[in-house]
Structure formats: structure tokens, C-alpha cells
Write an enzyme that holds these catalytic residues in place. Structure first.
Site, PDB file in Angstrom:
ATOM      1  N   ASN A 199      36.868  -0.535 -34.717  1.00 30.98           N
ATOM      2  CA  ASN A 199      36.066  -1.471 -33.907  1.00 30.98           C
ATOM      3  C   ASN A 199      34.786  -1.054 -33.313  1.00 30.98           C
ATOM      4  O   ASN A 199      34.125  -1.640 -32.654  1.00 30.98           O
ATOM      5  CB  ASN A 199      37.150  -1.912 -32.936  1.00 30.98           C
ATOM      6  CG  ASN A 199      37.330  -0.741 -32.020  1.00 30.98           C
ATOM      7  OD1 ASN A 199      36.958   0.416 -32.214  1.00 30.98           O
ATOM      8  ND2 ASN A 199      38.476  -1.303 -31.118  1.00 30.98           N
ATOM      9  N   LYS A 200      34.109   0.158 -33.782  1.00 32.27           N
ATOM     10  CA  LYS A 200      33.206   0.907 -33.161  1.00 32.27           C
ATOM     11  C   LYS A 200      32.048   0.203 -33.820  1.00 32.27           C
ATOM     12  O   LYS A 200      32.133  -0.202 -35.265  1.00 32.27           O
ATOM     13  CB  LYS A 200      33.090   2.166 -33.210  1.00 32.27           C
ATOM     14  CG  LYS A 200      34.349   2.722 -32.174  1.00 32.27           C
ATOM     15  CD  LYS A 200      34.518   2.360 -31.047  1.00 32.27           C
ATOM     16  CE  LYS A 200      35.370   2.981 -29.876  1.00 32.27           C
ATOM     17  NZ  LYS A 200      36.793   2.902 -30.152  1.00 32.27           N
TER      18      LYS A 200
END
Length: 371
Positions: free
Chosen positions: A182-183
Site C-alpha cells: 500500500n506504499k
């Protein structure tokens, strides 16, 4: 109706090309050439001299704490509103976590409340940039200098963000990043430790690799970990890093679009677009329910799930974690701003793969729920 996940990474650059190179050459372990190149390129992009790639962002913090010599009896100040990895690394080292409440607008550590937490036992301040805006670093660095404190900068959510033009991840003695999917940049799992101190860098490399010794590999003077990062992960990371500027622009455009679509919903507090020192990078698009809303974030998330829309809760406060209470840590603490954020905040789909049409659908559902 198709489910909209809370995160969709973008992997349509040179990831396959670089992964095929790993497979074709047989370099798939931590010994492969992509690892060193990714470390060097990432460190340079974040304004640091040395990069040490590790298996995830959580163990990056563990190694950073130990490398700085923080141990039993030492106190480390950190925001109460953060992920468990931050508090856990302090506790695992035998040190004592000391928490600070959040700023109500930026959701970061409230720097005005920091100095009161400093004692003769304080060894370091753990800076954690939350969700999209960086911590106000100038007054924090002044306090660190005044009291002779180390800075551990957790920039896990800040790939490509800056503070007054200086890259997040370039402050203090040591900084850490995560490359979870999710980065802004992902390697599946993975993390990075950055520093300008050559001795610290070598210490982290040793801790990463079981503290093997150069001349007598299997004779150990201390215990490290196997935190190694593979050539396969580095290949993906390098392809992602090549597109970081594009990803930052995309994230900011997504955040602006959400804000435009949700601005007329009176029951929601939306993330602020900027401060005097940074524009929001919108790692995730967070929403806080105003106090007049008769339900909490958990209920709001359930309502969105009924419409096939994924969400995630905000962090739960360190001083309210049962695991720390069992250790007789962080008892009788009060951090009302962070406690409110934890109960009334959540984030909606925010991944780089999110389309405008999906953003519009999320906004329409929120309008339906709060009409």
C-alpha cells in the site's frame, strides 16, 4: 457491483523486465546486484549517504533502535497515534515508550506537547509522519539539539514527500521506510534503513545479517537477525523508484479529486491539503466523522462494505494497546485528540491503481450514507 479494494498497486513499469533478469541470471537471493543498486539509488533520492535494505519496515525500526544503542531504562518519545511496530521496537529493546498526543489537523505528533515529555532518561525521539503530511521538523530538531536526543525518523508513508523542500527520510541520525504493497513504492514486503553515519550503516548491515563476522563467519560476538532483502524484491523496487515522481503527482491528484467530490458533506472532516511546510501527499485518503454523527468509524466502514467498498480503520493508540497494559506500560495516559481519531477516523480506497470512476463511486456512496 464490483468490489473496490482499499489498495491497488501499480506494477506496469519495468518490474517484469527486471524480475526476468533475476531469473535468467539466477540471482534471486540477497546477494544479487539489484539489492546494492536499489539501496544506493533509494538513499540518493531521499538525500542520504547509506541505504540498508531489509525484509520489512517493522524490522527496520527494530534494527535502528538497537543500532543506536537504545536499551533497558532508556525512554523513547513517540506519537501515540501510530502503528504498533513503533512501540513494539522500543519495548523489545527493553526501553520505555513515552507517548505524545496528536495535532488535530495534521494527525501527526503535536510538537507543542513534546518538551513536557522529556526527562533525564530520554534517549531519542521517534518521528512518525502520518498518512500524508510530515511532522513539523524545525521545532522538533531544536528540542532534540537542546536536550542531546537522537532522532529516529519513520518515513514509511512518505515516499517522495518533503519538509520545506528537504526529503522526508533525510532527518536525524537514522530513518526507516516500508515497501508494503500500500506504499507509494512497493516490493511486496520490504523496508529500508537510511543514515549518513558510516558506522551506523555498518552496524545495521551486521544486524541484518545475523552479525556474521568478516574473518570468522560462524563465530558470533552478538545476536543479530536475518533481515535480508532479496534481489527479486530489489528488482521490483528499482522499477517502482523510477516512477516515484509520477506516483506522487498521481496521489496528489487523487487526493484533490476526493476533496472536491466530498467537500459538501458537512458530517466529514477531510484531510487538510497543505501546511506552511508541505503539501499533502495523500498516502491514504483519511476521513474523520464529526462529533454530531451518531455512529463511529467502525459502523461507517460497515456501511461502505455493504456497498462493496473496502476501507481501513485509523491506527489505534499506543497507550490503549492491551499488550502494553499487560506489561504495565502506558497506563493512565490521556491523549484525547488521538483517541478521537482512532474511534472516528478511517480511510477509503487510496491505492495508486484507483481510477477516477472508482473515486466517483466511493464519493457517491459516502454522499448516500451521509445525505
Amino acid at each position: 457491483m464490483e468490489f473496490i479494494p482499499v489498495n491497488q498497486p501499480l506494477l506496469n513499469g519495468k518490474e517484469k523486465q527486471y524480475l526476468n533478469e533475476c531469473i535468467d541470471t539466477g540471482w534471486i537471493s540477497s546477494e544479487g546486484p539489484f539489492v546494492k543498486k536499489f539501496e544506493e539509488d533509494f538513499a540518493a533520492r531521499m538525500g542520504r549517504k547509506y541505504g540498508i535494505a531489509v525484509s520489512n519496515g517493522s524490522v527496520a525500526i527494530d534494527a535502528a533502535i538497537v543500532a543506536l544503542g537504545i536499551g533497558p531504562g532508556d525512554e523513547v518519545i513517540l506519537p501515540t497515534f501510530t502503528i504498533i511496530s513503533c512501540g513494539a521496537a522500543i519495548v523489545r529493546a527493553g526501553a520505555i515508550p513515552v507517548v505524545v498526543d496528536s495535532h488535530p489537523q495534521t494527525w501527526n505528533m503535536d510538537i507543542s506537547k513534546l518538551e513536557a515529555k522529556i526527562t533525564p532518561k530520554t534517549k531519542a525521539i521517534m518521528v512518525v509522519h502520518i498518512y500524508g503530511l510530515p511532522v513539523d521538523m524545525v521545532p522538533l530538531l531544536e528540542l532534540a539539539h537542546k536536550y542531546g536526543l537522537k532522532i529516529i525518523e519513520d518515513a514509511a508513508e512518505m515516499h517522495g514527500q518533503t519538509y520545506q523542500g528537504q526529503p522526508c527520510g533525510s532527518f536525524g541520525e537514522i530513518s526507516t521506510f516500508s515497501f508494503y504493497p500500500n506504499k507509494h513504492l512497493t516490493t511486496g514486503e520490504g523496508g529500508m534503513i537510511l543514515t549518513d553515519d558510516e558506522t551506523l550503516a555498518e552496524r545495521c548491515r551486521s544486524l541484518r545479517n545475523l552479525c556474521f563476522q568478516p574473518q570468522q563467519r560462524f563465530i558470533h560476538e552478538e545476536l543479530g537477525w536475518n533481515l535480508r532483502f532479496t534481489n527479486l524484491q530489489a528488482a521490483v523496487g528499482l522499477a517502482q523508484l523510477e516512477r516515484l515522481d509520477e506516483f506522487v503527482i498521481r496521489k496528489r491528484r487523487m487526493g484533490k479529486y476526493y476533496t472536491e467530490l466530498l467537500a459538501d458533506i458537512a458530517d466529514l472532516e477531510l484531510p487538510i491539503p497543505q501546511t506552511e511546510y508541505a503539501d499533502n501527499i495523500y498516502w491514504v485518503y483519511g476521513i474523520v466523522l464529526k462529533d454530531n454523527v451518531p455512529f463511529d468509524a467502525a459502523e461507517a466502514m460497515k456501511k461502505l462494505r455493504d456497498y462493496n467498498i473496502g476501507t481501513r480503520p485509523f491506527f489505534w493508540c499506543m497507550h490503549e494497546q492491551p499488550v502494553f497494559h499487560k506489561m504495565r506500560l502506558l497506563l493512565n495516559e490521556s491523549c484525547p485528540v488521538a483517541e478521537r481519531l482512532a474511534r472516528r477516523g478511517f480511510y477509503v480506497p487510496s491505492g495508486l491503481g484507483l481510477t477516477d470512476e472508482q473515486i466517483e463511486r466511493v464519493a457517491q456512496v459516502l454522499k448516500e450514507i451521509f445525505k
